[in-house]
Each structure stands twice: as C-alpha cells, then as structure tokens.
Design an enzyme around this catalytic site. Structure first.
Site, short mmCIF file in Angstrom:
data_model
loop_
_atom_site.label_atom_id
_atom_site.label_comp_id
_atom_site.label_asym_id
_atom_site.label_seq_id
_atom_site.Cartn_x
_atom_site.Cartn_y
_atom_site.Cartn_z
N GLU A 182 0.91 -1.12 -0.05
CA GLU A 182 -0.03 -0.15 0.07
C GLU A 182 0.92 1.21 0.02
OE1 GLU A 182 -2.81 -0.40 -0.68
OE2 GLU A 182 -3.29 -2.41 -0.07
N CYS A 214 -2.04 9.22 2.95
CA CYS A 214 -1.59 8.62 1.34
C CYS A 214 -2.59 8.90 0.46
CB CYS A 214 -1.09 7.32 1.37
SG CYS A 214 -2.27 6.16 2.09
#
Length: 500
Positions: A247, A281
């Site tokens: 990720e 993010c």
C-alpha cells in the site's frame, strides 16, 4: 522490551534473546541476511503454534477480534496520547475519527460477515468427465503474516489489517515505524495482556530492523509506506518467494468540473487536504479545476480554513511528523516561490513554526510543472492548483505520471464521472468527495501500479490473508476408469465425442 518480546516466552527462548549482543543489530550485519535473534525466535514460536493448531475455528477468531476491540477501547486515551507525543501534537479528535473508530467499526463489520466468508465455496464440475465428483474452494489460514506499519495512522494501519489477519485465522508480527516510538512502547507493553506471543507480537524500529523484518520467511507480508521503501521490501521478500501486499501512495488528484457547486467542493476538498496536516497517502495531493473559477476558490478557502483553524497554534491542527519532513515541505515551497509561484497562506500569523513543526495551510498557484510540488507526492498541508480548459488536458496529464492511489472527480454529470473513471486508472475513487472510499468497510482498499498491489478491507481483505484452497473430491465410481491405458477403440470414440 524494545523488541516486543513477550514475558511468557520459554526460559531457553528468553535466555537466547538475552545473550544476543547489541552489535548483532548493526546495519552491516543485517544487510548480510543476519536476522536479529528476537525476530527469528518470534517467527519460530508463531510458526510452531500455527503447525500445532493450523485452523482456528469461528468462535476463536471472533474472540480474537473482540479482544482486539477490547484492547483499543480500554487503551483509547493512552493510544491517543502516544500518537500525539510522536507527532509533537495531533488532535485527539482526529485520532478518534481516523484511527480508533474505523478500527472498532471495522472489527464489527468483519464479525458480522465472518461466518459466511469462512464457508467453503461450491464450484462447478465438468460433468462430462467427472460425473459425481465435487469441487470446493476452502479458505484456510496462511500461517504467520508480517505487517510493516507507517507513522501517519499507526493504530488504523496496524489494527485494521490485524482484523483481517486474525479473522482469516493467522498469527501476526507487527513492526512499527521509527517515528512511532511512544506508540510502539505502549503496544509492546500492553498487548501481552491481551494476546499470547505465539499469536501476536509488536516490534519497535531500531536501526535496520525494517530491512531484517522484510527478510523473514513470512507466509504473507503487508507493507504500507513509500514507493522507494516498498521496492526494497518487495526485493527482500522475493528472496523467500513471500507474497506481498504493498500500500504505497502517489499524487492523488481532485478534479473539479464546472457543473459542481464551488463552495461545496471547497468545503470538502479543504477538509480532507488539511486533515492530519495533509499527511495521508489518500489525501488530495493537488487540484485541477476550470481556470475561470480559481480566484473564487481561493477566496472561499481564505474564509473556510481560518474558521476551522484560527491560527497555526490551533489545538485541532496537527504537527509535521519530524524535522526531515518539515524541512522537505519548506524546501518545496521555497522552490515553487523562487520559480514564480504565488503562495496563498490560509491562516493568519507565521507561515511556519519550527518549535512545533507546524506549517500553515496554503494554496500554491502557478507553480511550474517541473517544480518539486508537481513532481513528488506532497504529504503535507500544501495544495497546488492547476487550471484547465478541457478535461482532456487533465486526463493526459494524470496518465502521463504513475497511476495514483486515488482520484477524486467532482461532478453531478454521470457521463463525465464515468468518462473519468474509464480513462484514468487509480487504486480507488471517491466521487464528489475525497478520501472516504477508504472508510467504507465493504470496499476493498489497494493501489495499482506504482501506488501499490493487492487489497485488504472487506471480503477481499479476508481473502488476501487466506489460502483459497481448491479441493477436488472424486466420486466413488470414476468414469475415467474407461480412459486408462491401454487405449483402444472405446477411448478413441469417447475422445472424438468430447471433441465434438
């Protein structure tokens, strides 16, 4: 206890760990594949426990999830305080909203669906050749899963994956970030009262442990962090053919179309952008919008943001995580300014405060395309805006770079939204808002290309940490008996029939 070793380990195990010299942990030895003994011993303990009890039942898995929830609830204040200490300052409300509540709710969602997820799946059988046989896909635990956690949402990004790891019946070793020292210390101290070491252990980062951790022979490894580190983790895991879920991040754009209400867009985009001071993010990295509306958007931002954060010292506004990140963001702003960009500060007072590592929320206009702000993920409270005449410009620009972890189209025109979904690939999408696709427990979460690989959350998370094992059950009487050598006329006729 810096390594997260559990007091219930056997005496020989504890003695072995105690005799490992400090020099063993230096980076040079780690780079030679010399794994620190506490990591090896923890993995061996969990592997042995897995082999002795490879498939925990439904009740045991639910009990583990409820225990995880109980840990979070009983230690909520301590978790919030530890995270705030690691940041320098972070609002407790933000930690509750973005970390504690998603972890608690996520476990409830998994418990609700776990029984059905665990059931063997029926699959079709080729009746022409295997009359009476059965096919099943049986979800089974992989074994021991490693988790490498970033600093930005360390409770969310440890506890939510653990929800799916434990739901799938696995054991886990979790390594925290070097920027989460206070939290790591708390987890290492408290978790042993909730989980035995053969099921769950936490580890602190002490110089090179992350590299060594990714070299362990896990059955699966989940990493959340930067693309640069993700490449190193994947390379290390490849030595063991260990599957990885990565990720990562990237430059997630918001794309504001001219049919969407400007004030509503500003309220939503600015909330997400300055949440956690932009250190997310899946935050809005930058904004594309019609050129004619940019001045009005900036004017709205100058009213909206001070109402949320009256000053840089607002207790609701988060610090930048460390000095390196603080300096990086100021350098990026200086680079843009020196190259002709206009910086619009959105709160009164100083533009930054080195003592608290806070940077004022700001918008950047007219930054050159090759400036730092447009070339690298920002990960901070800086919003560059670029105007466009036609959406084709936006599509071409986004597709010219790495595939982002998310895109955020703002439009009430279904055809426009569908066009953007089809023409720009990303890990996930929130339409007419940003970030919140990640908060949906029944949607998978993951990147694509340079923004990551694999999924967790939802049923896909359970599947990621399970072996979906195909099993063929032959019937008592098999028609293949007639197709065994020596082949004769009958076999030839049957094969000819099957071909037709």
């Amino acid at each position: 206890m810096v390594w997260g070793c559990h007091p219930a380990l056997s005496a020989p195990c504890v003695q072995a760990m105690a005799t490992v010299p400090v020099a063993r942990f230096d980076r040079k030895r780690i780079m030679k594949n010399d794994i620190p003994a506490p990591l090896e011993l923890a993995l061996a303990l969990q592997r042995q426990a897995y082999l002795a009890h490879p498939v925990p039942g439904y009740d045991e898995r639910v009990a583990d999830l409820r225990t995880l929830q109980r840990f979070i609830r009983e230690n909520t204040d301590a978790l919030c305080d530890a995270i705030s200490a690691d940041y320098g300052h972070r609002s407790k409300h933000e930690t509750l909203l973005a970390e504690i509540i998603p972890a608690l709710d996520g476990a409830d969602h998994v418990v609700k669906h776990l029984r059905s997820w665990m059931k063997p799946q029926r699959r079709g059988v080729d009746l022409r050749n295997f009359l009476g046989a059965r096919n099943r896909v049986i979800p089974q635990p992989l074994g021991v899963v490693g988790v490498i956690v970033p600093w930005n949402f360390p409770v969310n990004l440890s506890m939510v994956p653990l929800t799916y790891i434990l739901a799938a019946g696995n054991r886990a070793m979790v390594k925290m970030s070097e920027n989460s020292r206070n939290l790591a210390r708390l987890l290492i101290e408290k978790i042993p009262a909730y989980f035995p070491p053969e099921k769950l252990q936490f580890f602190d980062e002490v110089g090179g442990v992350g590299v060594a951790f990714s070299k362990l022979k896990f059955d699966h490894l989940l990493f959340t962090g930067s693309g640069q580190t993700g490449r190193a983790v994947m390379a290390a895991a490849a030595q063991n053919l260990c599957p990885v879920t990565l990720e990562l991040g990237g430059k997630a754009p918001a794309i504001l179309c001219d049919d969407f209400p400007l004030k509503l867009a500003a309220e939503r985009i600015l909330f997400v952008k300055y949440l956690n001071a932009g250190q997310i993010c899946t935050s809005v990295d930058h904004l594309w919008m019609p050129r004619a509306g940019i001045a009005d958007f900036v004017e709205l931002a100058q009213k909206i943001v001070p109402g949320r954060y009256p000053s840089l010292g607002s207790p609701d506004y988060t610090s930048i995580i460390d000095q390196k990140s603080f300096d990086r963001l100021l350098t990026a702003l200086d680079d843009a300014r020196e190259r002709g960009a206009r910086i619009v500060q959105l709160v009164p007072g100083p533009a930054s405060d080195a003592a608290t590592r806070k940077i004022a929320p700001c918008i950047v206009l007219d930054a050159p395309a090759d400036s730092i702000l447009w070339q690298r993920e920002i990960f901070g409270p800086i919003l560059p805006i670029r105007g466009y005449q036609a959406l084709d410009e936006v599509v071409a620009a986004v597709n010219a770079g790495p595939r982002p972890l998310a895109i955020y189209p703002f439009s009430h025109d279904p055809e426009v939204v569908q066009s953007l979904l089809e023409r720009i690939m990303s890990g996930g999408v929130s339409v007419n808002d940003a970030l919140f696709h990640v908060a949906q427990h029944d949607l998978p979460f993951g990147g694509v290309g340079e923004s990551g690989m694999g999924h967790y959350h939802a049923k896909e998370g359970f599947n990621t940490f399970s072996k979906l094992r195909p099993v063929f059950y032959q019937a008592r009487f098999s028609t293949l008996k007639f197709m065994m050598p020596p082949y004769g006329k009958f076999a030839s006729k049957v094969l000819a029939f099957l071909i037709k």
